[in-house]
Write an enzyme that holds these catalytic residues in place. Sequence first.
Site, PDB file in Angstrom:
ATOM      1  CB  SER A 180      -0.933   0.015   1.212  1.00 18.92           C
ATOM      2  OG  SER A 180      -0.198  -0.049   2.419  1.00 18.92           O
ATOM      3  CG  HIS A 208      -4.049  -0.919  -1.649  1.00 18.83           C
ATOM      4  ND1 HIS A 208      -4.492   0.364  -1.894  1.00 18.83           N
ATOM      5  CD2 HIS A 208      -3.828  -0.995  -0.312  1.00 18.83           C
ATOM      6  CE1 HIS A 208      -4.527   1.040  -0.755  1.00 18.83           C
ATOM      7  NE2 HIS A 208      -4.126   0.225   0.218  1.00 18.83           N
ATOM      8  CE  LYS A 239      -7.208   0.101   1.242  1.00 16.51           C
ATOM      9  NZ  LYS A 239      -7.822  -0.399   2.477  1.00 16.51           N
TER      10      LYS A 239
END
Length: 391
Positions: A180, A208, A239
Site C-alpha cells: 500500500s 489494494h 477501496k
Amino acid sequence: MKGFEYLQEELDQMQEEGVFRNLIPLESAQGSRVTIKGKNVIQLSSNNYLGLTDHPKMKQAAIEAVEKYGAGTGSVRTIAGTLSMHEQFEEKLAEFKHTEAALVLQSGFATNQAVLSAILTKEDVVISDELNHASIIDGIRLTKAGRRIYKHTDMEDLEKALKETQDYRTRLVVTDGVFSMDGNIAPLTEIVELCEKYNALVMVDDAHASGVLGANGRGTVDHFGLNGRVHIQVGTLSKAIGVLGGYIASTKTLRDYLIHKGRPFLFSTSHPPAVTAACSAAIDVLLEEPELIEKLWDNTKFFKAGLEDLGFDTGISETPVTPVIIGDEALTHKFSDKLFENGVFAQGIAFPTVAKGKGRVRTIVTAQHSKEDLQEALNAFEKSAKELGIL
C-alpha cells in the site's frame, strides 16, 4: 482533567517536528474533485480506484435495501444478525473469486485479525513480508505462533525461513498482494511455488488489488493465474469496491471455522443492509463495466509518466498507488500543504506509517479522473516542488 500530560508532551513534540496532522473533513461526495475548506481541489488521496462510491447502481441498491430491511441489523451474525442478503452476497463473492466459500467481516483490518488469531497456535509459525500492512502485523501479535519476518519480496530469504521452520505443525506465509505504501506487486507466483515445495500455506491480502488487478478486478491470484493454489485470500470492500468491509475467500472449512472462532466476526454487529446491497451491486458493476478498470490503468500510466518526466522519485510502484518520495518528514508535509494551495489534495505520509527518512506524498489516480484533471495535477506538482526547492 489530569492524567494525560505524558500524551500531550508527545503531541507537542510532534508539533515541533512538523509531523502532527489534523483530520481533514471533506465537504462533498468522494470523486475526482472534492471540496475541502470551501475549495474545489483534485483528489489524489482516495482509495476510490474505480469511482464506485457514488455509482448509480450501488446507490440505488443501498436505498432499496434500507426501504426493505431498515437501517441496521441489531445483532451479530451468529445470533440474529444474519440476513438472507448476507449469505447471498457471500455466495456471489466466492463465485467471483473462484473459491469454494467466502465470509464478510466489518473491515479489512478486522479480517486479518480474525484469520490470523483464529487459525494459528503455538504449534504453528507465520512467515510475513517485512512491509506487510499494519493489520497483518497486529493480527500476528494476537497469536502465540512462532514468527519469522522475511526481507521485502526477497525469495531467497523466504526460502531460508521455510527451510528453518519445518518442525512446526503449520507454516503460513502471508503477503500483501499490492503493497500500500510503495505500490509494487508481490512476486506471488514465486511465493506459491516455494510454499508448494515446502508444504506451507499461502495467505494474500488483496486490499489494494481487489477491483484493480486480474480479470474484472479479481485480484493478484487471478492476475498471476494462481486460482486454486492460494489457500486464503483477504481483501477489502472499502477501496475499489467503494463501500465498507473485509472478506476472506477460501474453503468452506475455513469459513465455518471462522464463524465459530474468529473473534472480530463473533463479537461485531453485522453490516447494515445498505452496505451489503451496495457491495453486492459492486460485483455486478465489475462484471458489467470492465472499461472502468481499463480507464484506471490508462490514467495510471499517464500520471506515472508525467511524474517521472518531471524528475520525481516514484520508487518501485507498478500500480495506481504511486508514491512521490520526498524523504524528510517535515518537508513531506510542507509539500502536501503546498499542493493543496495549488489545487491538489494529496496527503503526506511519514514515520511511523513508513520508515524514517522515507516520507512521501502517496498518490492514487482513479477511473474518474480526466486527462485534464491529471495534467492540472502534474502542473501543481511541478509548481509546488519548485516553490519548496524540491525540484
